[in-house]
Design a protein around this motif. Structure first.
Motif: not given
Lengths: 198, 388
Positions: A98-127
């Motif tokens: 349960q998240s602080p706002d009362g809903f139920f959400v999945p745990y993040m299972s990992g995060f994306m890291v991009s090799n493409a430096f021209h994009h800056g770092y990416v930190y999108n969570p994945v499930f």
């Protein structure tokens, strides 16, 4: 004509913006979509800070920052369900909370890291998607339901659009280095708010 | 140029709420006043204000070009030596300017006279670019004003286009907007400019000046620890130059709007410099540095203005008009300049000031402010205008 020909009145309205942060109906994974082919980018998916250090070019500290940012992003964007069982059907009950706002959400299972430096770092969570009745069982997806591939691969190809350029995360070591002159001068004026424009 | 009474729009306060215009009334006093409006002819606008605005702006740029190459003048403008490179570099790079406002005394006849240049942090832009535009639209729609009524106000259109140009010069950067805490007027102004930038397709974010952070490499950060790479700040450069983080200015890669070279234009030392470079220009008033007052011996009344000041603070009169009026305020420690007294024209009991806006180098519209006294200040009423 000496004045603006057209002004988009709709975007100037502010009252409508004053609404609760969350929509009243939980979002859930609205529609599962497969990534399109074409304009793609290689990304790694790290399951932990150590995994990030071993799989990518990032330093320990950069990986820690990416992990923290992904957690924050997950708190903001993870699919939301009204009940634990609804979340559980898609992501497995053990992997929902349960998240602080009362809903139920999945745990993040990992995060994306991009090799493409021209994009800056990416930190999108994945499930990790666990709905056994779905053909997408065992796939890794982003918050919006975009499936990026089967779990456990060393790298994934994703469309550049999923890597929307994020500012480089950093660590702030001090704050409050601006504003002191205004603060000193604001004592003048009998407590009325002062504009620092003119 | 006339001041004409008009019915207020029914429930305009409700409309203000709808559009988020919160500071129309401050401390129980009217700031936005639509019980009257000013009417200009097209010739008054184009020959009296628009032309002189663009001319004076070009003269101001000539002053920057002169001051930037002259250490003695940089000192006269009270700019800290540690920031000279930062200021100079921004001028030599041609860092783009967004907007400015020239304040004029103009009565509808004769030459508009420049009071000062608000080149760094001009406010009342929302009231001008959007709110008075809407006032005219509403009154034309309801048949109260002639459908031939126009307004000198292409400000919003030009701002959106200018933001597009700025984003082409430095693409793919999020433009952060900043102002100080505790001032709804400044917050509203910055919100408006952020709306214009969004309309232009830019990615935007907001951070209060006081919340700006710094990382180990000297980059500035917002509250999400994102590095700031492009920033609009409604906060005077001369304040920032004195503050703790000023040591990192110029070392980090930030596109500043307004650029640092604007600190030369928003400075009252500009006024005596203009008079030196363009003596007897019809749109200028004689102006002098404090140590050159002997040059003003034939002038019977002068206005004393601090080198740095905002919102009409710390203004006083000397000579014939001495003791007539004085405004209080927290400015003046850097010294003063003197400008020949040329009182604002009066319409009824009101002293009326014309603010003439520029987006980059182009005249873009006017705002009309009224006060019961001869010094226009932050609480002076804002009145709409039309061209007919």
């Amino acid at each position: 004509m000496k004045r603006s020909k057209q002004i988009n009145i709709a975007i100037m309205r502010k009252e409508l913006i004053v609404r609760p942060l969350l929509k009243p109906v939980a979002l859930a994974v609205a529609s599962i979509t497969l990534v399109a082919c074409g304009n793609e980018e290689d990304v790694k998916v790290a399951s932990s800070v150590d995994d990030c250090v071993s799989k990518t070019d990032l330093t320990q500290e950069q990986c820690e920052v990416a992990y923290q940012k992904a957690l924050e992003e997950a708190a903001r964007t993870a699919p939301r369900y009204n009940s634990l069982s609804a979340c559980g059907i898609e992501f497995g009950q053990r992997y929902c909370h349960q998240s602080p706002d009362g809903f139920f959400v999945p745990y993040m299972s990992g995060f994306m890291v991009s090799n493409a430096f021209h994009h800056g770092y990416v930190y999108n969570p994945v499930f990790y998607y666990r709905n056994s009745r779905s053909s997408y069982h065992g796939r890794v997806m982003l918050s919006d339901g975009t499936v990026i591939g089967s779990a456990g691969r060393s790298s994934y190809k994703v469309p550049k659009s999923t890597l929307s350029s994020k500012p480089t995360p950093t660590r702030t070591v001090s704050r409050g280095g601006f504003g002191s002159v205004a603060s000193a001068k604001s004592n003048w004026g009998g407590g009325k708010s002062k504009s620092w424009g003119g | 140029m006339f001041r004409l009474p008009i019915m207020e729009r029914a429930q305009w306060q409700q409309r203000a709420k709808e559009f988020g215009f919160e500071f129309h009334t401050m401390y129980g006093e009217k700031y936005w006043d639509e019980t009257a409006y000013y009417q200009f002819t097209l010739e008054q606008i184009e020959k009296g204000i628009e032309g002189p605005t663009e001319d004076v702006h070009q003269m101001c740029l000539a002053v920057v070009e002169k001051v930037i190459h002259d250490d003695e003048l940089m000192r006269r403008f009270c700019l800290p030596e540690g920031q000279w490179d930062f200021i100079r570099q921004s001028w030599l790079n041609g860092d783009p300017s967004l907007y400015s406002r020239l304040d004029f005394a103009y009565s509808g006849v004769g030459d508009a006279k420049l009071y000062e240049n608000n080149a760094d942090t001009p406010t009342s832009i929302y009231e001008t670019g959007f709110w008075q535009w809407l006032w005219l639209q509403d009154n034309v729609d309801s048949g109260v004003l002639s459908s031939h009524s126009d307004q000198f106000n292409s400000l919003q259109e030009k701002l959106v286009n200018r933001f597009k140009e700025i984003s082409i010069l430095t693409p793919n950067r999020t433009l952060h907007f900043a102002c100080c805490k505790g001032t709804p007027e400044d917050r509203g102004t910055v919100q408006y400019l952020e709306d214009c930038a969004k309309e232009a397709g830019l990615k935007t974010a907001f951070v209060y000046m006081e919340d700006i952070g710094r990382d180990v490499s000297g980059s500035f950060t917002d509250l999400s620890d994102h590095i700031i790479t492009s920033m609009f700040k409604l906060y005077p450069w001369e304040f920032m130059f004195q503050e703790e983080f000023s040591t990192d200015l110029g070392n980090n890669n930030i596109r500043w709007v307004e650029p640092p070279w604007k600190s030369i234009l928003s400075n009252k030392a500009l006024l005596p410099m203009l008079w030196k470079l363009f003596p007897n220009h019809p749109n200028l008033l004689p102006a002098f540095f404090e140590d050159e007052l002997h040059l003003a011996s034939d002038i019977d009344s002068l206005v004393k203005k601090p080198i740095f000041s905002r919102e009409g603070a710390n203004i006083s009169f000397t000579g014939k008009q001495k003791g007539m009026a004085i405004s209080d305020g927290p400015y003046g420690e850097e010294g003063f300049i003197y400008q020949k007294t040329h009182l604002l024209p009066r319409f009824g009991d009101n002293y009326t000031l014309i603010g003439s806006w520029l987006v980059d180098n182009q005249a873009a519209g006017i705002s009309v402010r009224e006060d019961s006294g001869p010094i226009t200040q932050d609480m002076s009423r804002y009145l709409p205008h039309i061209i007919l």
